[in-house]
Scaffold this active site. Structure first.
Site, short mmCIF file in Angstrom:
data_model
loop_
_atom_site.label_atom_id
_atom_site.label_comp_id
_atom_site.label_asym_id
_atom_site.label_seq_id
_atom_site.Cartn_x
_atom_site.Cartn_y
_atom_site.Cartn_z
N TYR A 57 0.85 -1.20 0.00
CA TYR A 57 0.00 0.00 0.00
C TYR A 57 0.88 1.25 0.00
CZ TYR A 57 -3.66 -3.29 1.54
OH TYR A 57 -4.53 -4.35 1.66
N GLN A 176 -8.52 -13.29 5.37
CA GLN A 176 -8.96 -11.98 4.87
C GLN A 176 -9.31 -12.05 3.39
OE1 GLN A 176 -7.19 -7.56 4.07
NE2 GLN A 176 -6.63 -8.47 6.01
N TYR A 204 -12.20 -7.62 3.66
CA TYR A 204 -11.89 -6.29 3.12
C TYR A 204 -12.91 -5.86 2.06
CZ TYR A 204 -9.45 -8.40 -1.02
OH TYR A 204 -9.11 -9.09 -2.17
N LEU A 207 -17.08 -1.31 1.76
CA LEU A 207 -17.87 -0.33 1.01
C LEU A 207 -17.64 -0.44 -0.50
CD1 LEU A 207 -17.51 2.81 3.32
CD2 LEU A 207 -19.25 1.00 3.36
#
Length: 327
Positions: A57, A176, A204, A207
């Site tokens: 990331y 995950q 994860y 949204l």
């Protein structure tokens, strides 16, 4: 905030986990560093105790910002840091999978330095590396676990078959996968498998890259470098419009039947479905509205009504497989 125990281990995580992919900037059109630190601090002050990050990331940037924020917050023992390993990159930002022992140990030490900590709570294989024997990866993680340098072993984006193979050599405490109202693939196998085998689910994409925030329209513009601008199929053309129409229906239902926001509905639905903690990404302090999804429950009938809306509005679901790095 609500909390839950991790697998059969002696520690808890918050049922909302702060996701920090976006604050790393890569594939999200850059980042504002101080704003990102303030966002992490806002979440911790609200009672979120778990933060999910990864070296990829922003090529270390997200971990650095998380480390700065946790240090400023203090009380490291009250925070659970979940980070990952297994994605290697070059100077041209080409990414490939590598979960070899040598790579794990290098990434682990780099993560400790960036996070300004001497241990990691949940250490996760980011994507399965089929070129490295699972025994090698598992044995390395077992050594880190037995030495107290990590508190839990996790896998991300693994199939049930891959998890079963891995567990021949080491336990899995956390899984995950992606999961939200528009991406429900794990319901067929992974979700029931984890529930049955006491593997905590830390999912994860709650949204769906912002789609379920209820704050987008057809004129939404994404910055250069944002994966939603050209890469993510859910944000292109008629597919984008179709999902926005579904969000509007969900927004109406949330307001009229629940007196809630669509954002709160979307995350509460995940928690209702047998997920231990939903990863909710935020880039600005004002996006830290996690209390919208905690302290209340959905009924079975409401869950069915919500799912019917999505199934009727989105006839051909698009999987999140486009995010997978080369094997």
């Amino acid at each position: 905030m609500e909390y839950t125990k991790v697998s059969d281990l002696d520690f808890e995580i918050s049922r909302i986990t702060l996701g920090t992919w976006a604050i790393g900037g890569w594939q999200w059109g850059g980042t504002d560093e101080q704003q990102s630190v303030d966002t992490v601090l806002e979440a911790l002050e609200m009672g979120v105790s778990t933060i999910d990050t990864a070296p990829i990331y922003g090529f270390g940037k997200s971990e650095e910002l998380v480390g700065r924020a946790v240090k400023e917050f203090g009380n490291r023992e009250e925070v659970q840091i979940a980070t990952k390993f297994g994605l290697q990159w070059d100077d041209d930002e080409n990414v490939r999978r590598n979960s070899s022992r040598e790579r794990i140990l290098k990434e682990f030490n780099d993560s400790l330095r960036r996070l300004q900590t001497d241990y990691i709570d949940i250490y996760q294989i980011h994507w399965p590396d089929l070129q490295t024997n699972f025994r090698e990866t598992a044995n390395t993680l077992l050594q880190l676990l037995d030495s107290g340098k990590i508190k839990a072993i996790g896998v991300s984006n693994f199939s049930v078959e891959q998890m079963e193979e891995f567990q021949q050599y080491a336990p899995i405490h956390v899984a995950q996968p992606p999961y939200n109202l528009f991406e429900r693939g794990i319901e067929h196998d992974l979700l029931p498998y984890c529930n049955e085998h006491n593997i905590s689910l830390l999912t994860y994409g709650a949204l769906c890259r912002g789609l379920l925030s209820g704050k987008m329209d057809e004129d939404q513009e994404f910055q250069k470098g944002d994966l939603r601008r050209n890469t993510d199929p859910k944000f292109q053309g008629d597919v984008f419009k179709n999902h926005l129409d579904a969000v509007e229906k969900l927004k109406e239902y949330a307001a009229e039947e629940l007196d809630r926001s669509v954002l709160g509905l979307a995350v509460r639905w995940i928690l209702h479905k047998g997920v231990d903690s939903a990863i909710w990404g935020a880039r600005r302090p004002e996006q830290v509205t996690f209390d919208e999804a905690t302290g209340w429950e959905l009924t079975a009938d409401q869950v069915k009504e919500i799912e019917t809306i999505v199934e009727e509005m989105v006839e051909d679901p698009v999987s999140p497989a486009f995010m997978a790095p080369p094997e």
